[in-house]
Each structure stands twice: as C-alpha cells, then as structure tokens.
Design an enzyme around this catalytic site. Sequence first.
Site, PDB file in Angstrom:
ATOM      1  N   VAL A  75      39.157  40.727  45.789  1.00 28.25           N
ATOM      2  CA  VAL A  75      40.022  41.879  45.496  1.00 28.25           C
ATOM      3  C   VAL A  75      39.898  42.912  46.611  1.00 28.25           C
ATOM      4  O   VAL A  75      40.899  43.481  47.064  1.00 28.25           O
ATOM      5  CB  VAL A  75      39.676  42.488  44.119  1.00 28.25           C
ATOM      6  CG1 VAL A  75      40.419  43.792  43.893  1.00 28.25           C
ATOM      7  CG2 VAL A  75      39.975  41.487  43.009  1.00 28.25           C
ATOM      8  N   HIS A  76      38.686  43.138  47.094  1.00 31.65           N
ATOM      9  CA  HIS A  76      38.441  44.079  48.188  1.00 31.65           C
ATOM     10  C   HIS A  76      39.183  43.644  49.459  1.00 31.65           C
ATOM     11  O   HIS A  76      39.823  44.464  50.139  1.00 31.65           O
ATOM     12  CB  HIS A  76      36.933  44.166  48.444  1.00 31.65           C
ATOM     13  CG  HIS A  76      36.528  45.145  49.484  1.00 31.65           C
ATOM     14  ND1 HIS A  76      36.751  46.499  49.393  1.00 31.65           N
ATOM     15  CD2 HIS A  76      35.872  44.955  50.664  1.00 31.65           C
ATOM     16  CE1 HIS A  76      36.264  47.109  50.461  1.00 31.65           C
ATOM     17  NE2 HIS A  76      35.738  46.196  51.244  1.00 31.65           N
TER      18      HIS A  76
END
Length: 108
Positions: A75-76
Amino acid sequence: MMDLETSVMELLVHAGSARSSLLFALQLARRGEFEAAGDRLEEAKAAIGRAHSMQTELIGMDEGSGKVPVSLILVHAQDHLMNAMLIQDLATDMIELYRRLPQGTGND
C-alpha cells in the site's frame, strides 16, 4: 517473474526516486534553471515508467484473483507511485508557469 518482495521494493524505490526528481525540478525552475529542471522531469518520467512496469507486473501476478497479499509496504509503494504521478502533472504545469514569469520574479 520476480518475487513479490523484490517487485514491491522496486516499485517503492522507483516511485520515490521520481518524487525526489520532481521536487528538485520545481526548485530548479523557481531559480530559473529551466534546462536542468527539464532534465529532472525526464528522470522522473523514466522512474515513473519503471515503477508503472513494476505495478503492471504485480497486477499480472495477482491475475485479478487476490493472489498477491495486500501488505502495508505494498500500500505504501502504491501511495508513493500515485503521489509521484500527481506531482508530475502539477510540476509540469508549475514549471511552465515559472517560465512565463518576468525574469527575477519567483526566485527566492
């Protein structure tokens, strides 16, 4: 095909590199160094292209069936890519605006 961890880390590295190049391009343009700013824009474009390729590979690994586990680092990495792409759009327009300013205006 690369393993998942390597793909995610490459996506993160390329997206982060693009972001850094874009922010530096804006600094250069503000100082009136438009050729150097253009060079940084090109660096960023290439890095975004590499990051996008990694993203495409991850999508292919997933095959639309949830094969790729969603992790915080994934996600990062996706967040970094989306931010770099947004900054690219804005930086391109802002650099053009700096070009149009009278000489000496906006140079802090």
